[in-house]
Every structure is written in C-alpha cells, then in structure tokens.
Design a protein around this motif. Structure first.
Motif, mmCIF file in Angstrom:
data_model
loop_
_atom_site.group_PDB
_atom_site.id
_atom_site.type_symbol
_atom_site.label_atom_id
_atom_site.label_comp_id
_atom_site.label_asym_id
_atom_site.label_seq_id
_atom_site.Cartn_x
_atom_site.Cartn_y
_atom_site.Cartn_z
ATOM 1 N N ARG A 82 50.387 91.047 81.133
ATOM 2 C CA ARG A 82 51.132 90.504 79.996
ATOM 3 C C ARG A 82 50.613 91.040 78.663
ATOM 4 N NH1 ARG A 82 50.875 84.144 80.901
ATOM 5 N NH2 ARG A 82 52.137 84.198 78.998
ATOM 6 N N THR A 83 49.335 91.451 78.624
ATOM 7 C CA THR A 83 48.712 91.941 77.399
ATOM 8 C C THR A 83 48.060 93.289 77.672
ATOM 9 O OG1 THR A 83 48.264 89.694 76.606
ATOM 10 C CG2 THR A 83 46.990 91.481 75.619
ATOM 11 N N LEU A 84 48.459 94.308 76.918
ATOM 12 C CA LEU A 84 47.887 95.645 77.041
ATOM 13 C C LEU A 84 47.237 95.997 75.707
ATOM 14 C CD1 LEU A 84 47.468 98.359 78.502
ATOM 15 C CD2 LEU A 84 49.758 99.027 77.723
ATOM 16 N N VAL A 85 45.909 96.185 75.718
ATOM 17 C CA VAL A 85 45.157 96.475 74.497
ATOM 18 C C VAL A 85 44.566 97.872 74.599
ATOM 19 C CG1 VAL A 85 43.252 95.777 73.011
ATOM 20 C CG2 VAL A 85 44.611 94.028 74.179
ATOM 21 N N LEU A 86 44.911 98.714 73.631
ATOM 22 C CA LEU A 86 44.439 100.101 73.578
ATOM 23 C C LEU A 86 43.875 100.384 72.191
ATOM 24 C CD1 LEU A 86 47.554 101.648 75.351
ATOM 25 C CD2 LEU A 86 45.295 101.323 76.377
ATOM 26 N N TYR A 87 43.119 99.439 71.676
ATOM 27 C CA TYR A 87 42.625 99.492 70.309
ATOM 28 C C TYR A 87 41.718 100.709 70.108
ATOM 29 C CZ TYR A 87 41.115 97.386 65.868
ATOM 30 O OH TYR A 87 40.882 97.131 64.550
ATOM 31 N N GLY A 88 41.990 101.497 69.051
ATOM 32 C CA GLY A 88 41.124 102.598 68.677
ATOM 33 C C GLY A 88 41.107 103.753 69.654
ATOM 34 N N SER A 89 42.209 103.988 70.353
ATOM 35 C CA SER A 89 42.240 105.042 71.366
ATOM 36 C C SER A 89 42.415 106.420 70.730
ATOM 37 C CB SER A 89 43.377 104.788 72.359
ATOM 38 O OG SER A 89 44.629 105.160 71.783
ATOM 39 N N ASN A 90 42.251 107.448 71.567
ATOM 40 C CA ASN A 90 42.502 108.836 71.164
ATOM 41 C C ASN A 90 43.843 109.318 71.726
ATOM 42 O OD1 ASN A 90 41.549 111.130 69.728
ATOM 43 N ND2 ASN A 90 40.927 112.121 71.626
ATOM 44 N N LEU A 91 44.717 108.391 72.080
ATOM 45 C CA LEU A 91 45.997 108.715 72.697
ATOM 46 C C LEU A 91 46.900 109.503 71.756
ATOM 47 C CD1 LEU A 91 46.828 105.283 74.368
ATOM 48 C CD2 LEU A 91 46.152 107.368 75.555
ATOM 49 N N VAL A 92 47.651 110.441 72.334
ATOM 50 C CA VAL A 92 48.705 111.128 71.587
ATOM 51 C C VAL A 92 50.086 110.818 72.164
ATOM 52 C CG1 VAL A 92 47.188 112.998 70.871
ATOM 53 C CG2 VAL A 92 48.548 113.268 72.941
ATOM 54 N N ARG A 93 50.133 110.218 73.341
ATOM 55 C CA ARG A 93 51.418 109.841 73.925
ATOM 56 C C ARG A 93 51.225 108.721 74.942
ATOM 57 N NH1 ARG A 93 49.989 114.776 76.384
ATOM 58 N NH2 ARG A 93 50.743 115.816 74.513
ATOM 59 N N ILE A 94 52.303 107.976 75.156
ATOM 60 C CA ILE A 94 52.374 106.929 76.171
ATOM 61 C C ILE A 94 53.425 107.370 77.183
ATOM 62 C CG2 ILE A 94 52.978 104.511 76.622
ATOM 63 C CD1 ILE A 94 50.506 104.557 75.041
ATOM 64 N N PRO A 95 53.166 107.292 78.481
ATOM 65 C CA PRO A 95 54.159 107.759 79.450
ATOM 66 C C PRO A 95 55.332 106.792 79.583
ATOM 67 C CG PRO A 95 52.310 106.787 80.602
ATOM 68 C CD PRO A 95 51.933 106.809 79.138
ATOM 69 N N GLN A 131 38.245 111.348 75.932
ATOM 70 C CA GLN A 131 38.892 112.218 76.908
ATOM 71 C C GLN A 131 40.303 111.764 77.270
ATOM 72 O OE1 GLN A 131 36.079 111.973 80.106
ATOM 73 N NE2 GLN A 131 34.547 113.260 79.071
ATOM 74 N N ILE A 132 40.670 110.536 76.925
ATOM 75 C CA ILE A 132 41.972 109.985 77.319
ATOM 76 C C ILE A 132 42.994 110.267 76.229
ATOM 77 C CG2 ILE A 132 43.224 107.927 78.040
ATOM 78 C CD1 ILE A 132 40.952 108.771 79.925
ATOM 79 N N VAL A 133 43.974 111.144 76.506
ATOM 80 C CA VAL A 133 45.017 111.450 75.521
ATOM 81 C C VAL A 133 46.376 110.910 75.951
ATOM 82 C CG1 VAL A 133 43.805 113.472 74.641
ATOM 83 C CG2 VAL A 133 45.476 113.752 76.477
ATOM 84 N N THR A 134 46.470 110.395 77.158
ATOM 85 C CA THR A 134 47.678 109.718 77.617
ATOM 86 C C THR A 134 47.248 108.702 78.663
ATOM 87 O OG1 THR A 134 49.937 110.024 78.478
ATOM 88 C CG2 THR A 134 48.203 111.367 79.456
#
Length: 264
Positions: A105-118, A90-93
């Motif tokens: 300091r560390t941001l991990v978004l491994y294997g996400s369904n994201l289409v954009r980062i704000p 459900q998370i696309v951004t």
C-alpha cells in the motif's frame, strides 16, 4: 507555565532514511533542467541514457528484497535503507518484478538515484501512497501508474519533473515509430525513454515491432500533476487518451519545441 517551560514538541521523522540521502549517499549529477534549457524552446532535454547494471550488488539485493516482500505480503515497501550508499546509487530503475507486490500500500523511494519507473508499477493494485521524494533525476512517470486506482497520496519533487508549473521545463522530443524492426526488450533509453516496451499503455495490447507510438500527457496522479509517458500500440490508442490536467498542455503531445502555459 511560560512558553519557556513548555516541553519541546517532537515531530516524527516521516522518512528516516532521508539522512542517508543527503551528503552520505551520492546521487549522480543531473543537468536536464539547466537555466538555458528551461528558458529556451529549442533546448529540450534528452532522456537519461543510463542502463541498469543487472549484475550490480545493489540490483541483486533489490531483487531479493522484492521477493521477500512478495512472499510475506507486506503492505509497506521501502527498500533503499536496506542497501549501502553505493548500492543505492547503482539502482537507476526498478525491476519488472515489482508487479508481484500486489499487497503493498505504501512505496517509499526517498532520495533515490532513479531515472525511470517501469510500467509494471501499474500492477501494484493496492498502492495508496507513493513517495519518491528528492529523487531528483526522476523527471517523468509511466502512464501505467494511472492503473493504481487506490493511489491517493504522493510525495514527488515536482520541481524536478517535466512541465512543472513553477517554471515549465521542456519535455524531451518524442519521435514517431519508424520502419525498422526493433527488439522491444532492448530499446535505447536515450531514444525511447525506456529500455523495454511490450504492451500498450492504453489498451494493454502488444506493441508493434517497429516500436511504440509515444506521447506526453500531464495528469493528476494522487496529489500531484505528473508528466506521464505513454507507449501506445497505435495512433488510435493515443487518440483515446483523456485530456491533460487543467493549467497544463491540454492534449497528448510529443514535447520538444512546444509552447507551454506560463509558469504560476
């Protein structure tokens, strides 16, 4: 002691949530880099038109996780393992509230369904490591990520980004702003790439009500060359941008039917 008698070496799993990102967790299908589009200058892709459902359980849980991380000042934020498979889909951004994660300091978004980062990722001033690896629908990043001055390590699926040096997939065509007054908090992502553009990517001044002046620019960000979308307040701010990375289109551009350097 023979090789057969030596104990097996165990390597740490850097991304334990990767197990969830394979068959168990659905990522929506993406055809942006079909062979026809990659091989034809006239078949540039369109932006993903997905609009975030702000009533979805996954989104509401993500808001809670960000508030928790901001409150306890944690240095590592990897929210997706805290969500169910369907919630992750459900998370696309990401929410603008990531701007509050100034200790991360560390941001991990491994294997996400994201289409954009704000663009608010630029406010994560302590960010040193950014890992959206295998987020295969994430084809570009906001220029504001260059404000993360400490960012030194990135793990990006570069074969899934516009203009990558492996086979040079084309960029979506950007159009100049028109004469229509817009709601800058409710932009059509299929046209602008983003759903909101309030401040200039370059000078942080206000965006005019007729919309941003947009450009693509490929630059080194940490350990990768990333395609960056610039939302500027004026042509003067676009003219003030630095050159592109070596081996990429050297100047800001509007994408579309544009010849790129050959793959390498």
């Amino acid at each position: 002691m023979t090789d057969e008698q030596l104990p097996a070496q165990v390597y740490p799993n850097r991304f334990p949530e990767a197990v969830d990102s394979r068959p168990g967790v659905p990522q929506d299908r993406c055809h942006c880099f079909s062979p026809i589009r990659v091989s034809s200058l006239d078949a540039a892709p369109s932006f993903h038109a997905d609009v975030q459902d702000t009533n979805a359980p996954g989104w509401l849980r993500l808001l809670e996780l960000i508030e928790e991380a901001a409150a306890d000042g944690r240095e590592e934020f990897r929210p997706l393992p805290e969500l169910s498979p369907e919630e992750r889909r459900q998370i696309v951004t990401l929410p603008p509230s990531i701007a509050r994660l100034t200790a991360v300091r560390t941001l991990v978004l491994y294997g996400s369904n994201l289409v954009r980062i704000p663009p608010e990722i630029g406010d994560m001033t302590s960010l040193e490591e950014f890992s959206p690896y295998t987020s295969r629908r994430l084809h570009w990043f906001p220029y504001e990520i260059t404000r993360c001055a400490r960012l030194a390590d990135s793990t990006v699926s570069t074969r899934s980004i516009y203009g990558n040096h492996k086979y040079r997939p084309p960029f979506p065509q950007l159009l100049p702003p028109g004469d229509t007054v817009l709601d800058l908090d409710s932009l059509a992502p299929s046209r602008w790439g983003t759903t909101a553009a309030r401040t200039c990517s370059v000078c942080t001044g206000p965006i005019p009500v007729t919309g941003p002046h947009q450009a693509w620019l490929s630059q080194v960000v940490a350990t990768d060359v990333l395609p960056l979308l610039v939302n500027a307040c004026s042509q003067a701010c676009l003219d003030a941008l630095p050159p592109g990375a070596k081996g990429y289109i050297p100047t800001p551009h509007r994408g579309g039917a544009l010849e790129q350097p050959p793959p390498r």
